[in-house]
Design a protein around this motif. Structure first.
Motif, PDB file in Angstrom:
ATOM      1  N   ASN A  48       0.727  -1.078  -0.043  1.00  0.00           N
ATOM      2  CA  ASN A  48      -0.009  -0.107   0.001  1.00  0.00           C
ATOM      3  C   ASN A  48       0.951   1.142  -0.111  1.00  0.00           C
ATOM      4  O   ASN A  48       1.406   1.878   1.018  1.00  0.00           O
ATOM      5  N   MET A  49       1.223   1.799  -1.243  1.00  0.00           N
ATOM      6  CA  MET A  49       2.185   2.736  -1.153  1.00  0.00           C
ATOM      7  C   MET A  49       1.321   3.978  -1.680  1.00  0.00           C
ATOM      8  O   MET A  49       0.708   3.973  -2.528  1.00  0.00           O
ATOM      9  N   GLY A  50       1.834   5.280  -1.250  1.00  0.00           N
ATOM     10  CA  GLY A  50       1.665   6.684  -1.706  1.00  0.00           C
ATOM     11  C   GLY A  50       2.996   7.218  -2.287  1.00  0.00           C
ATOM     12  O   GLY A  50       3.851   6.872  -2.284  1.00  0.00           O
ATOM     13  N   THR A  51       2.687   8.600  -2.371  1.00  0.00           N
ATOM     14  CA  THR A  51       3.912   9.306  -2.927  1.00  0.00           C
ATOM     15  C   THR A  51       4.167  10.508  -1.816  1.00  0.00           C
ATOM     16  O   THR A  51       3.124  11.216  -1.354  1.00  0.00           O
ATOM     17  N   MET A  52       5.406  10.681  -1.598  1.00  0.00           N
ATOM     18  CA  MET A  52       5.715  11.710  -0.585  1.00  0.00           C
ATOM     19  C   MET A  52       6.967  12.509  -1.180  1.00  0.00           C
ATOM     20  O   MET A  52       7.994  11.934  -1.471  1.00  0.00           O
ATOM     21  N   SER A  53       6.954  13.761  -0.919  1.00  0.00           N
ATOM     22  CA  SER A  53       7.877  14.643  -1.579  1.00  0.00           C
ATOM     23  C   SER A  53       8.336  15.576  -0.316  1.00  0.00           C
ATOM     24  O   SER A  53       7.609  15.823   0.508  1.00  0.00           O
ATOM     25  N   PHE A  54       9.335  16.153  -0.626  1.00  0.00           N
ATOM     26  CA  PHE A  54      10.036  16.970   0.607  1.00  0.00           C
ATOM     27  C   PHE A  54      10.656  18.133   0.153  1.00  0.00           C
ATOM     28  O   PHE A  54      11.345  17.959  -1.144  1.00  0.00           O
ATOM     29  N   SER A  55      10.569  19.176   0.828  1.00  0.00           N
ATOM     30  CA  SER A  55      11.245  20.479   0.379  1.00  0.00           C
ATOM     31  C   SER A  55      11.893  21.039   1.713  1.00  0.00           C
ATOM     32  O   SER A  55      11.842  20.439   2.645  1.00  0.00           O
ATOM     33  N   LEU A  56      12.702  22.133   1.419  1.00  0.00           N
ATOM     34  CA  LEU A  56      13.604  22.747   2.274  1.00  0.00           C
ATOM     35  C   LEU A  56      13.299  24.493   2.128  1.00  0.00           C
ATOM     36  O   LEU A  56      13.360  24.753   1.237  1.00  0.00           O
ATOM     37  N   THR A  57      13.120  25.045   3.099  1.00  0.00           N
ATOM     38  CA  THR A  57      12.948  26.534   3.341  1.00  0.00           C
ATOM     39  C   THR A  57      13.866  26.981   4.266  1.00  0.00           C
ATOM     40  O   THR A  57      13.877  26.387   5.393  1.00  0.00           O
ATOM     41  N   SER A  58      14.068  28.284   4.246  1.00  0.00           N
ATOM     42  CA  SER A  58      14.973  28.811   5.348  1.00  0.00           C
ATOM     43  C   SER A  58      14.228  30.213   5.589  1.00  0.00           C
ATOM     44  O   SER A  58      14.610  31.000   6.585  1.00  0.00           O
ATOM     45  N   ARG A  59      13.159  30.400   5.159  1.00  0.00           N
ATOM     46  CA  ARG A  59      12.089  31.725   5.190  1.00  0.00           C
ATOM     47  C   ARG A  59      11.219  31.365   6.815  1.00  0.00           C
ATOM     48  O   ARG A  59      10.882  30.354   6.918  1.00  0.00           O
ATOM     49  N   PRO A  60      11.096  32.494   7.538  1.00  0.00           N
ATOM     50  CA  PRO A  60      10.377  32.324   8.801  1.00  0.00           C
ATOM     51  C   PRO A  60       9.118  31.952   8.462  1.00  0.00           C
ATOM     52  O   PRO A  60       8.364  32.220   7.365  1.00  0.00           O
TER      53      PRO A  60
END
Length: 253
Positions: A22-34
């Protein structure tokens, strides 16, 4: 891009041991904004962008950040719906990577480019990782590729301006500690669904004094300098993870 690859590779390492179909899709991001919720306070730094740099301002002083890099390892995505996770058991709660150098997005870049990966369906409530000071033994390969980080885990360069007087700085730290960024509310990956999680590293709070009323010279936070522990505590409190399906660097909920 390096950060996205780090997290993607870490997750792929775990998923290779999973038997869950049972799989889904996960993506990751990175931010340095407050966080947008912090804007407007009398003693909250304001953040502006110029080219590929980020400018942090408070009162008559400012910190221009031109580069910000961290060494991380032992990344762990915690599943709220798994009581225990034993390697090879199919629980897939824990995953690790060796040391990786990540570069925070600055200037006009709101988030780092993200990469989508497959993930087991379930609910996740925290992202854990370690800010890591490399050692000459176990991290020899990493050090050979990144000699500037042979004895440090964090490096920031830029310019500090106090009442109009400017000075360039290089801030480094050899902090070696675990971090946990809670996902509140937890993030649920459904079978066939897609979700994006952003990790915020709030640079605007790194170089505040202990009272959080003024900026300090980042050079004064280097090892052995008077603001070393203040800035180390600020860094430890600067991480936040949240669902960010529209990729704007702010929580969806």
């Amino acid at each position: 891009m390096k950060t996205a690859k780090l997290i993607a590779l870490a997750l792929l390492t775990v998923l290779a041991a999973c038997s869950n179909s049972n799989m889904g899709t996960m993506s990751f991001s990175l931010t340095s904004r407050p966080s947008a919720a912090l804007a407007g306070g009398a003693s909250v730094p304001s953040v502006a962008t110029t080219g590929d740099s980020t400018v942090i301002m408070l009162g008559n002083d400012s910190v221009i950040i031109r580069s910000a890099q961290l060494v991380v390892r032992k990344v762990e995505l915690k599943r709220i719906d798994v009581a225990t996770c034993v390697a090879g058991s199919g629980g897939c709660e824990d995953f690790e990577t060796g040391p990786k150098l990540i570069t925070l997005p600055l200037g006009s870049a709101v988030i780092a480019q993200d990469i989508a990966i497959t993930a087991p369906a379930g609910t996740f409530n925290a992202l854990e990782f370690e800010i890591h000071k490399p050692s000459s033994g176990e991290d020899a390969t990493f050090i050979a590729a990144n000699p500037d980080f042979a004895t440090i885990s964090i490096r920031v360069t830029g310019t500090f301006s106090q009442a109009g007087t400017r000075s360039n700085f290089t801030f480094t730290s050899d902090v070696d500690q675990s971090q946990e960024a809670s996902l509140a509310p937890p993030v649920t990956v459904s079978e066939g669904g897609t979700v994006n999680v952003t990790l915020r590293v709030n640079l605007s709070g790194w170089f505040l004094n202990a009272a959080k009323t003024a900026l300090v010279d980042p050079a004064s936070a280097n090892n052995g300098q008077p603001n070393q522990s203040v800035v180390a505590n600020n860094i430890q409190a600067s991480f936040q993870a949240f669902e960010d399906d529209n990729h704007d660097g702010q929580p969806d909920h």
